[in-house]
Design a protein around this motif. Structure first.
Motif, PDB file in Angstrom:
ATOM      1  N   ILE A 253       0.869  -1.184   0.000  1.00 34.57           N
ATOM      2  CA  ILE A 253       0.000   0.000   0.000  1.00 34.57           C
ATOM      3  C   ILE A 253       0.904   1.232   0.000  1.00 34.57           C
ATOM      4  CG2 ILE A 253      -1.785   1.282   1.257  1.00 34.57           C
ATOM      5  CD1 ILE A 253      -2.889  -1.375   2.215  1.00 34.57           C
ATOM      6  N   GLU A 254       0.700   2.086  -1.009  1.00 32.76           N
ATOM      7  CA  GLU A 254       1.590   3.240  -1.173  1.00 32.76           C
ATOM      8  C   GLU A 254       0.962   4.491  -0.573  1.00 32.76           C
ATOM      9  OE1 GLU A 254       2.209   3.205  -5.395  1.00 32.76           O
ATOM     10  OE2 GLU A 254       3.312   1.299  -5.293  1.00 32.76           O
ATOM     11  N   GLU A 255       1.834   5.430  -0.183  1.00 32.80           N
ATOM     12  CA  GLU A 255       1.429   6.757   0.275  1.00 32.80           C
ATOM     13  C   GLU A 255       0.422   7.338  -0.711  1.00 32.80           C
ATOM     14  OE1 GLU A 255       3.130   7.420   3.307  1.00 32.80           O
ATOM     15  OE2 GLU A 255       2.171   9.385   3.135  1.00 32.80           O
ATOM     16  N   GLY A 256      -0.714   7.813  -0.247  1.00 30.72           N
ATOM     17  CA  GLY A 256      -1.659   8.484  -1.144  1.00 30.72           C
ATOM     18  C   GLY A 256      -2.557   7.543  -1.926  1.00 30.72           C
ATOM     19  N   ASP A 257      -2.443   6.226  -1.689  1.00 30.87           N
ATOM     20  CA  ASP A 257      -3.316   5.275  -2.387  1.00 30.87           C
ATOM     21  C   ASP A 257      -4.778   5.572  -2.077  1.00 30.87           C
ATOM     22  OD1 ASP A 257      -2.423   3.370  -4.193  1.00 30.87           O
ATOM     23  OD2 ASP A 257      -1.653   2.013  -2.637  1.00 30.87           O
ATOM     24  N   THR A 258      -5.617   5.498  -3.100  1.00 30.36           N
ATOM     25  CA  THR A 258      -7.060   5.512  -2.888  1.00 30.36           C
ATOM     26  C   THR A 258      -7.540   4.073  -3.088  1.00 30.36           C
ATOM     27  OG1 THR A 258      -7.449   5.846  -5.231  1.00 30.36           O
ATOM     28  CG2 THR A 258      -7.280   7.831  -3.858  1.00 30.36           C
ATOM     29  N   ALA A 259      -8.808   3.832  -2.773  1.00 26.67           N
ATOM     30  CA  ALA A 259      -9.352   2.491  -2.992  1.00 26.67           C
ATOM     31  C   ALA A 259      -9.192   2.115  -4.475  1.00 26.67           C
ATOM     32  CB  ALA A 259     -10.813   2.442  -2.578  1.00 26.67           C
ATOM     33  N   GLU A 260      -9.395   3.100  -5.367  1.00 27.01           N
ATOM     34  CA  GLU A 260      -9.311   2.825  -6.812  1.00 27.01           C
ATOM     35  C   GLU A 260      -7.881   2.472  -7.228  1.00 27.01           C
ATOM     36  OE1 GLU A 260     -10.967   5.555  -5.561  1.00 27.01           O
ATOM     37  OE2 GLU A 260     -12.842   4.439  -5.768  1.00 27.01           O
ATOM     38  N   SER A 261      -6.910   3.284  -6.785  1.00 22.11           N
ATOM     39  CA  SER A 261      -5.527   3.041  -7.228  1.00 22.11           C
ATOM     40  C   SER A 261      -5.011   1.716  -6.673  1.00 22.11           C
ATOM     41  CB  SER A 261      -4.608   4.202  -6.836  1.00 22.11           C
ATOM     42  OG  SER A 261      -4.534   4.335  -5.422  1.00 22.11           O
ATOM     43  N   LEU A 262      -5.361   1.433  -5.420  1.00 22.37           N
ATOM     44  CA  LEU A 262      -4.905   0.176  -4.813  1.00 22.37           C
ATOM     45  C   LEU A 262      -5.576  -1.019  -5.493  1.00 22.37           C
ATOM     46  CD1 LEU A 262      -3.429  -1.463  -2.663  1.00 22.37           C
ATOM     47  CD2 LEU A 262      -5.235  -0.849  -1.026  1.00 22.37           C
ATOM     48  N   TYR A 263      -6.890  -0.901  -5.722  1.00 22.64           N
ATOM     49  CA  TYR A 263      -7.635  -2.021  -6.321  1.00 22.64           C
ATOM     50  C   TYR A 263      -7.126  -2.321  -7.730  1.00 22.64           C
ATOM     51  CZ  TYR A 263     -11.710  -5.115  -6.795  1.00 22.64           C
ATOM     52  OH  TYR A 263     -12.542  -6.191  -6.938  1.00 22.64           O
ATOM     53  N   GLN A 264      -6.697  -1.258  -8.437  1.00 22.47           N
ATOM     54  CA  GLN A 264      -6.161  -1.467  -9.783  1.00 22.47           C
ATOM     55  C   GLN A 264      -4.924  -2.377  -9.744  1.00 22.47           C
ATOM     56  OE1 GLN A 264      -5.465   2.287 -11.676  1.00 22.47           O
ATOM     57  NE2 GLN A 264      -5.113   1.342 -13.661  1.00 22.47           N
ATOM     58  N   ARG A 265      -4.033  -2.141  -8.782  1.00 26.42           N
ATOM     59  CA  ARG A 265      -2.829  -2.992  -8.677  1.00 26.42           C
ATOM     60  C   ARG A 265      -3.205  -4.387  -8.196  1.00 26.42           C
ATOM     61  NH1 ARG A 265      -1.097   1.351  -6.039  1.00 26.42           N
ATOM     62  NH2 ARG A 265      -0.460   0.282  -4.145  1.00 26.42           N
TER      63      ARG A 265
END
Ligand code: GRF
Length: 182
Positions: A147-159
């Motif tokens: 989980i990266e700094e500034g991750d949103t649910a969308e950005s995390l779910y994409q990875r």
């Protein structure tokens, strides 16, 4: 031969199809979902088993199992299937599920949101056998996603989705190879 259960967009079904795994039938508990279009494009048999068309969940699962078996399915993969499976269904078929967390952490709905809310540094993807609990069966494969700094649910779910689309077909292939050997 694999039967796939779906409820939604079917990107994991697509990953199984793209990996040229032997998908022979796709069953959905919802009509009109994108996953059914993917099955149609791939020329795979498809059907809808809506709960309200049956007297009970057991009856629905029995009809679904008969249909899957009739199309040659030997194992079942839940690819975004949003209902629990009844014991009689699970006696007939070994079922494999993909879940967007490192189980046993964050089972159930919104696993990605749960991980973000918990403030953990990493989450991931789990491929596991289905039992009668919620995301609780024996684990076949897991992979961590940071989980990266500034991750949103969308950005995390994409990875996470990118990992799902690789880990699920790999785990199913390994499981099928073991079945052939035994
Ligand atoms: C996936 O994220 C899977 O982990 C979860 O439901 C989602 C299904 O997505 N169980 P799709 O229908 O395969 O696109």
């Amino acid at each position: 031969m694999i039967g796939v259960l779906v409820s939604g967009t079917g990107t994991n079904l697509q990953a199984l199809l793209d990996a040229r795994l032997p998908v022979v039938a796709v069953a959905s508990n919802k009509p009109g979902v994108q996953a059914l279009e993917r099955a149609e494009r791939a020329g795979v048999a498809r059907a809808v088993f809506e709960l309200e068309d049956f007297g009970s969940r057991e009856e629905r699962d029995l009809a679904m199992a008969e249909w899957l078996g009739g199309h040659g399915a030997e194992i079942v993969v839940c690819a975004g299937y949003m209902h629990l499976l009844t014991p009689a269904f699970l006696e007939r078929f070994a079922a494999i599920n993909v879940h967007p967390s490192l189980l046993p952490a964050f089972p159930g709905l919104d696993a990605v949101g749960q991980a973000l809310a918990a403030g953990v540094r990493e989450t991931g993807v789990t491929v596991h056998f289905v039992d009668d609990g919620v995301d609780s069966g024996p684990i076949l494969a897991q992979e961590t996603v940071a989980i990266e700094e500034g991750d949103t649910a969308e950005s995390l779910y994409q990875r996470i989705r990118a990992v799902e689309h690789r880990l699920l077909p790999d785990a199913v292939r390994v499981y099928l190879a073991g079945l052939v050997r035994s």
